[in-house]
Design a protein around this motif. Structure first.
Motif, short mmCIF file in Angstrom:
data_model
loop_
_atom_site.label_atom_id
_atom_site.label_comp_id
_atom_site.label_asym_id
_atom_site.label_seq_id
_atom_site.Cartn_x
_atom_site.Cartn_y
_atom_site.Cartn_z
N PRO A 88 0.83 -1.21 0.00
CA PRO A 88 0.00 0.00 0.00
C PRO A 88 0.86 1.26 0.00
N ASN A 89 0.34 2.28 -0.63
CA ASN A 89 1.02 3.58 -0.64
C ASN A 89 0.91 4.21 0.74
N LYS A 90 2.01 4.66 1.28
CA LYS A 90 2.02 5.19 2.65
C LYS A 90 1.23 6.49 2.77
N ASP A 91 1.03 7.19 1.64
CA ASP A 91 0.26 8.45 1.68
C ASP A 91 -1.22 8.21 1.46
N ASP A 92 -1.56 7.34 0.49
CA ASP A 92 -2.96 7.08 0.21
C ASP A 92 -3.59 6.13 1.22
#
Length: 241
Positions: free
Chosen positions: A235-239
């Motif tokens: 997973p994207n750490k920002d999204d």
């Protein structure tokens, strides 16, 4: 216990005072018993394994009591049974006017019963016999960070697991929506049959295991077809923090 005990303070009629000056220490006896006496305390450990066990048993007289004995509960749970009350025994007689001992057969509608599990098993095996092996095994877990749950507990001091009723209702709504997408909207192709079971974790969070039987025209015969459906990504750490 050894030490320099000052007894000069005990004068008059005042309560007894124990005053110790200097460093206190404990006196330890010989590691070997005196001739003719039996070992005790730390002397029980100065032996090889075989003698150590036999000496301990002799010192404590380890008479064993079966867990079905009448006095077992009082010894095991002295706070719950302080008076050693007589309890269950193997040969306890049944009263003539009692229903104890009558056999009760639970119907298949009783959730979790043996006939319930057997009926579900036979139903699934019948599906496998008719449609073949399932094509998809899908697991969906309840996420306590779903926005619906966060909005519900936003103005309270509750945690998601404090309201298992809300979690179960929301999870059922999302599950019904997913089953609709799979069956009616053909999200993964034309569906022949669906079987799923809902389980609950210790914190009350539900999750579902789904077996999906797909029409022969939409099966996954090659690796390329499988890669089109299944992906593993970090997973994207920002999204997705």
């Amino acid at each position: 216990m050894g030490g320099k005990v000052d007894s000069s303070v005990n004068k008059g009629k005042c309560p007894y005072i124990f005053r110790l000056s200097g460093q206190k220490y404990h006196c330890m006896g010989s590691l070997l018993p005196i001739d003719g006496s039996k070992p005790k305390f730390s002397q029980l450990y100065i032996y090889d394994t075989d003698n150590e066990l036999s000496k301990r048993q002799h010192a404590f007289s380890l008479q064993r009591i079966n867990e079905l004995h009448l006095a077992y509960l009082a010894l095991q749970y002295p706070l719950l049974f302080p008076y050693g009350d007589d309890g269950y025994r193997v040969d306890i007689p049944h009263r003539d006017i009692s229903n104890i001992g009558q056999r009760v057969i639970l119907p298949s509608s009783f959730t979790g019963g043996a006939r319930y599990m057997m009926q579900n098993y036979l139903d699934v095996m019948s599906l496998c016999k008719w449609f073949g092996y399932p094509d998809y095994f899908i697991t969906v877990t309840c996420n306590p960070k779903w926005p619906e749950i966060q909005r519900f507990i936003a103005d309270t001091n509750l945690k998601p697991e404090d309201r298992p009723d809300i979690l179960a209702r929301l999870f059922k709504m999302k599950l019904d929506s997913l089953i609709k997408d799979l069956k009616k909207n053909s999200l993964l192709g034309s569906v022949e049959a669906v079987v799923y079971t809902v389980e609950f974790q210790k914190r009350g969070l539900p999750h579902v295991h789904i077996c999906l039987f797909i029409h022969s025209d939409y099966k996954l015969p090659t690796v390329e077809h499988i890669d089109w459906v299944i992906s593993a990504e970090i997973p994207n750490k920002d999204d997705d923090p």
